[in-house]
Structure formats: C-alpha cells, structure tokens
Design a protein around this motif. Structure first.
Motif, PDB file in Angstrom:
ATOM      1  N   ASP A 134      13.969   4.200 -12.433  1.00 44.36           N
ATOM      2  CA  ASP A 134      14.162   5.328 -11.514  1.00 44.36           C
ATOM      3  C   ASP A 134      12.975   5.347 -10.556  1.00 44.36           C
ATOM      4  O   ASP A 134      12.148   6.251 -10.564  1.00 44.36           O
ATOM      5  N   SER A 135      12.922   4.332  -9.698  1.00 46.30           N
ATOM      6  CA  SER A 135      11.712   4.076  -8.903  1.00 46.30           C
ATOM      7  C   SER A 135      11.903   4.141  -7.404  1.00 46.30           C
ATOM      8  O   SER A 135      10.920   4.028  -6.652  1.00 46.30           O
ATOM      9  N   ASN A 136      13.119   4.309  -6.922  1.00 51.38           N
ATOM     10  CA  ASN A 136      13.304   4.324  -5.472  1.00 51.38           C
ATOM     11  C   ASN A 136      12.547   5.469  -4.811  1.00 51.38           C
ATOM     12  O   ASN A 136      12.095   5.353  -3.671  1.00 51.38           O
ATOM     13  N   GLY A 137      12.402   6.580  -5.530  1.00 47.98           N
ATOM     14  CA  GLY A 137      11.653   7.699  -4.972  1.00 47.98           C
ATOM     15  C   GLY A 137      10.200   7.366  -4.706  1.00 47.98           C
ATOM     16  O   GLY A 137       9.577   7.943  -3.809  1.00 47.98           O
ATOM     17  N   VAL A 138       9.646   6.423  -5.472  1.00 47.41           N
ATOM     18  CA  VAL A 138       8.262   5.986  -5.237  1.00 47.41           C
ATOM     19  C   VAL A 138       8.118   5.459  -3.821  1.00 47.41           C
ATOM     20  O   VAL A 138       7.179   5.800  -3.090  1.00 47.41           O
ATOM     21  N   TRP A 139       9.096   4.636  -3.418  1.00 45.35           N
ATOM     22  CA  TRP A 139       8.995   3.996  -2.106  1.00 45.35           C
ATOM     23  C   TRP A 139       9.347   4.947  -0.971  1.00 45.35           C
ATOM     24  O   TRP A 139       8.846   4.800   0.152  1.00 45.35           O
ATOM     25  N   VAL A 140      10.176   5.928  -1.232  1.00 46.04           N
ATOM     26  CA  VAL A 140      10.415   6.961  -0.220  1.00 46.04           C
ATOM     27  C   VAL A 140       9.114   7.697   0.075  1.00 46.04           C
ATOM     28  O   VAL A 140       8.767   7.941   1.242  1.00 46.04           O
ATOM     29  N   GLU A 141       8.362   8.040  -0.970  1.00 42.41           N
ATOM     30  CA  GLU A 141       7.086   8.732  -0.771  1.00 42.41           C
ATOM     31  C   GLU A 141       6.063   7.831  -0.102  1.00 42.41           C
ATOM     32  O   GLU A 141       5.283   8.288   0.742  1.00 42.41           O
ATOM     33  N   VAL A 142       6.040   6.559  -0.471  1.00 37.90           N
ATOM     34  CA  VAL A 142       5.144   5.610   0.202  1.00 37.90           C
ATOM     35  C   VAL A 142       5.463   5.550   1.694  1.00 37.90           C
ATOM     36  O   VAL A 142       4.572   5.610   2.544  1.00 37.90           O
ATOM     37  N   ASP A 143       6.748   5.440   2.011  1.00 38.61           N
ATOM     38  CA  ASP A 143       7.153   5.367   3.421  1.00 38.61           C
ATOM     39  C   ASP A 143       6.782   6.642   4.174  1.00 38.61           C
ATOM     40  O   ASP A 143       6.276   6.580   5.303  1.00 38.61           O
ATOM     41  N   ARG A 144       7.037   7.782   3.566  1.00 34.52           N
ATOM     42  CA  ARG A 144       6.737   9.054   4.234  1.00 34.52           C
ATOM     43  C   ARG A 144       5.237   9.190   4.498  1.00 34.52           C
ATOM     44  O   ARG A 144       4.824   9.636   5.573  1.00 34.52           O
ATOM     45  N   THR A 145       4.435   8.822   3.517  1.00 40.58           N
ATOM     46  CA  THR A 145       2.981   8.916   3.689  1.00 40.58           C
ATOM     47  C   THR A 145       2.501   7.952   4.756  1.00 40.58           C
ATOM     48  O   THR A 145       1.688   8.313   5.624  1.00 40.58           O
ATOM     49  N   PHE A 146       2.987   6.722   4.704  1.00 42.53           N
ATOM     50  CA  PHE A 146       2.603   5.709   5.689  1.00 42.53           C
ATOM     51  C   PHE A 146       2.949   6.170   7.105  1.00 42.53           C
ATOM     52  O   PHE A 146       2.135   6.065   8.028  1.00 42.53           O
ATOM     53  N   LEU A 147       4.147   6.691   7.269  1.00 38.27           N
ATOM     54  CA  LEU A 147       4.589   7.141   8.594  1.00 38.27           C
ATOM     55  C   LEU A 147       3.823   8.377   9.048  1.00 38.27           C
ATOM     56  O   LEU A 147       3.444   8.482  10.224  1.00 38.27           O
ATOM     57  N   SER A 148       3.570   9.309   8.138  1.00 35.23           N
ATOM     58  CA  SER A 148       2.859  10.540   8.518  1.00 35.23           C
ATOM     59  C   SER A 148       1.448  10.238   8.992  1.00 35.23           C
ATOM     60  O   SER A 148       0.916  10.938   9.855  1.00 35.23           O
ATOM     61  N   ARG A 149       0.834   9.210   8.438  1.00 40.02           N
ATOM     62  CA  ARG A 149      -0.504   8.811   8.879  1.00 40.02           C
ATOM     63  C   ARG A 149      -0.498   8.347  10.323  1.00 40.02           C
ATOM     64  O   ARG A 149      -1.528   8.318  10.985  1.00 40.02           O
ATOM     65  N   ARG A 150       0.675   8.011  10.820  1.00 41.88           N
ATOM     66  CA  ARG A 150       0.810   7.525  12.191  1.00 41.88           C
ATOM     67  C   ARG A 150       1.631   8.491  13.042  1.00 41.88           C
ATOM     68  O   ARG A 150       2.112   8.131  14.108  1.00 41.88           O
ATOM     69  N   ASN A 151       1.774   9.710  12.523  1.00 38.59           N
ATOM     70  CA  ASN A 151       2.511  10.776  13.231  1.00 38.59           C
ATOM     71  C   ASN A 151       3.925  10.342  13.613  1.00 38.59           C
ATOM     72  O   ASN A 151       4.436  10.690  14.686  1.00 38.59           O
ATOM     73  N   ALA A 152       4.548   9.583  12.720  1.00 34.47           N
ATOM     74  CA  ALA A 152       5.914   9.110  12.963  1.00 34.47           C
ATOM     75  C   ALA A 152       6.848   9.742  11.942  1.00 34.47           C
ATOM     76  O   ALA A 152       6.501   9.882  10.772  1.00 34.47           O
ATOM     77  N   PRO A 153       8.047  10.133  12.345  1.00 40.36           N
ATOM     78  CA  PRO A 153       9.005  10.747  11.404  1.00 40.36           C
ATOM     79  C   PRO A 153       9.677   9.706  10.525  1.00 40.36           C
ATOM     80  O   PRO A 153       9.786   8.530  10.894  1.00 40.36           O
ATOM     81  N   TYR A 154      10.121  10.159   9.366  1.00 40.56           N
ATOM     82  CA  TYR A 154      10.915   9.304   8.476  1.00 40.56           C
ATOM     83  C   TYR A 154      12.371   9.457   8.903  1.00 40.56           C
ATOM     84  O   TYR A 154      13.002  10.475   8.646  1.00 40.56           O
ATOM     85  N   THR A 155      12.908   8.471   9.569  1.00 42.79           N
ATOM     86  CA  THR A 155      14.242   8.554  10.150  1.00 42.79           C
ATOM     87  C   THR A 155      15.239   7.674   9.403  1.00 42.79           C
ATOM     88  O   THR A 155      14.868   6.786   8.626  1.00 42.79           O
ATOM     89  N   ALA A 160      -0.800  -4.358   2.362  1.00 42.94           N
ATOM     90  CA  ALA A 160      -1.931  -3.921   1.539  1.00 42.94           C
ATOM     91  C   ALA A 160      -1.982  -2.400   1.449  1.00 42.94           C
ATOM     92  O   ALA A 160      -2.286  -1.837   0.384  1.00 42.94           O
ATOM     93  N   GLU A 161      -1.679  -1.716   2.548  1.00 45.40           N
ATOM     94  CA  GLU A 161      -1.672  -0.259   2.521  1.00 45.40           C
ATOM     95  C   GLU A 161      -0.539   0.254   1.628  1.00 45.40           C
ATOM     96  O   GLU A 161      -0.729   1.195   0.850  1.00 45.40           O
ATOM     97  N   TRP A 162       0.624  -0.348   1.723  1.00 43.20           N
ATOM     98  CA  TRP A 162       1.738   0.047   0.853  1.00 43.20           C
ATOM     99  C   TRP A 162       1.386  -0.160  -0.617  1.00 43.20           C
ATOM    100  O   TRP A 162       1.669   0.691  -1.463  1.00 43.20           O
ATOM    101  N   MET A 163       0.771  -1.304  -0.905  1.00 46.89           N
ATOM    102  CA  MET A 163       0.409  -1.594  -2.289  1.00 46.89           C
ATOM    103  C   MET A 163      -0.600  -0.575  -2.817  1.00 46.89           C
ATOM    104  O   MET A 163      -0.533  -0.164  -3.976  1.00 46.89           O
ATOM    105  N   GLU A 164      -1.515  -0.161  -1.970  1.00 50.05           N
ATOM    106  CA  GLU A 164      -2.493   0.850  -2.375  1.00 50.05           C
ATOM    107  C   GLU A 164      -1.811   2.188  -2.629  1.00 50.05           C
ATOM    108  O   GLU A 164      -2.126   2.893  -3.598  1.00 50.05           O
ATOM    109  N   LEU A 165      -0.848   2.531  -1.772  1.00 49.13           N
ATOM    110  CA  LEU A 165      -0.135   3.800  -1.942  1.00 49.13           C
ATOM    111  C   LEU A 165       0.722   3.802  -3.213  1.00 49.13           C
ATOM    112  O   LEU A 165       0.871   4.831  -3.871  1.00 49.13           O
TER     113      LEU A 165
END
Length: 207
Positions: free
Chosen positions: A12-33, A67-72
């Motif tokens: 049950d791990s897909n939510g991990v990557w949704v949060e990684v994506d949201r955090t990565f995008l928010s750091r760049r002021n980009a929406p999760y679309t 590398a940033e994704w792996m850290e997240l």
C-alpha cells in the motif's frame, strides 16, 4: 507462474509517491495536476525525471531530481504496509505449489527494503526490475522478456497489477491479467475492468 507487481499491488505504497510528488512540486511553486500525475504514474524513475525536467523546465539534471525524490522517500519502504490479505494469499499460493515472482518498476533498494521488512523474499523465486531492463511496464515486449527470464511462456503467466498500462501490455503479450484496485488510481477502474481477465478490490476476494 504468478507474477506480482509491488507498489499498489502487494504494498500500500502509492500514497508515498503522491506525497513525494506534492512536496517536490510545492518546493517549486507548481501545482499537482492531472497532467503531471499521468506523466509520472507507473513508470521507472529515469523516465519520471526526464518528464519532470521537461514539464517544469528545470535546470537540475535528471540525476539531481532522482536524488531529491530518493531523499523524500528515504525510509518509507522500511515501514510501508502490505495491502490487506496479501500474506494470506501468498501462503495459499505457495501451499498450492504455484511458482511466484515479482516484476516491479520500484527502485531496487526500496523493493528490497520492503520485502525484507515483511519477510516476503522466500515466496518469490525471482525479482525482476523494470529499471534494470531499461523500460516501462507498458509494452508487450517487456512482459515477453520477463517471461523469458522466468523460463516460461507468456501464456503460462498470470500478472497481478494495479496499473492500467501494465495490464494492457501484459494482456497484449498473451498473459492472463488480474487487475488490483488501488484507491490512489481508482479513476482507472472502469478501464481496468474492461481490459483485465479479472478485477479485484483486494486479495480477500481470492481467499
């Protein structure tokens, strides 16, 4: 031969990557679309990084993005839960004498961490990584290659996967396909039911 996907199927791990994506995008002021989700869902990290770099017009290299994704994501796979009734179903399959393998787009170190955490390695005679084959789990050819590595014909394989594109690829390769519901990708359910030989909301349905 029973072939299991990992993320969203056994784990049950897909939510991990949704949060990684949201955090990565928010750091760049980009929406999760929806467009971003469709660009990175169910694919190997290298392809995700290429897409992300182009989609966001980033100066970072693909290696820096990964590398940033792996850290997240870092320690998430040391504790990510199994989906309900996975162990019970694997026990039943093993008792019935079925050969089993994993075929995953998951990062190898994450896969190994999760399998070790849940002590699942003894169930599977081989772990095949799409990353090491250098391709996504989309084309029929990669499923034919996976079957070849396992020493069987595609027609002798049953794939369990939560990805619509993977189910389509495996079906076109001649495998029997069982679609597994994952709530993160629930919008794909109507198409999954059309493509797959069987669609389950959870492994409890197979017990």
């Amino acid at each position: 031969m029973l072939i299991f996907d990992l993320d969203g199927t056994l784990l049950d791990s897909n939510g991990v990557w949704v949060e990684v994506d949201r955090t990565f995008l928010s750091r760049r002021n980009a929406p999760y679309t929806q467009a971003y989700y469709e660009g990175v869902a169910h694919t190997i990290l290298q392809n995700c990084a290429v897409f992300t770099k182009e989609y966001l017009h980033l100066e970072e290299s693909c290696e820096e993005i990964i590398a940033e994704w792996m850290e997240l994501a870092k320690d998430a796979y040391n504790s990510v839960p199994l989906k309900p009734c996975v162990r019970e179903y694997l026990d039943r399959c093993r008792s019935a004498g079925h050969r089993m393998a994993v075929f995953t787009a998951c990062v190898p170190e994450h896969c190994r961490a999760a399998l070790a955490h849940h002590r699942l390695e003894p169930y599977f005679e081989r772990i095949i990584y799409a990353q090491e084959l250098g391709a996504d789990k989309k084309s029929p050819e990669i499923f034919r290659r996976a079957a070849q590595l396992l020493g069987v014909r595609p027609s002798q394989c049953v794939l369990f996967d939560d990805s619509l594109s993977a189910c389509r690829g495996a079906k076109a390769a001649g495998m029997t396909v069982v679609g597994v519901q994952d709530l993160v990708f629930r919008s794909a359910e109507p198409d999954m039911r059309e493509v797959c030989d069987q669609y389950i909301t959870g492994f409890q349905e197979l017990l």
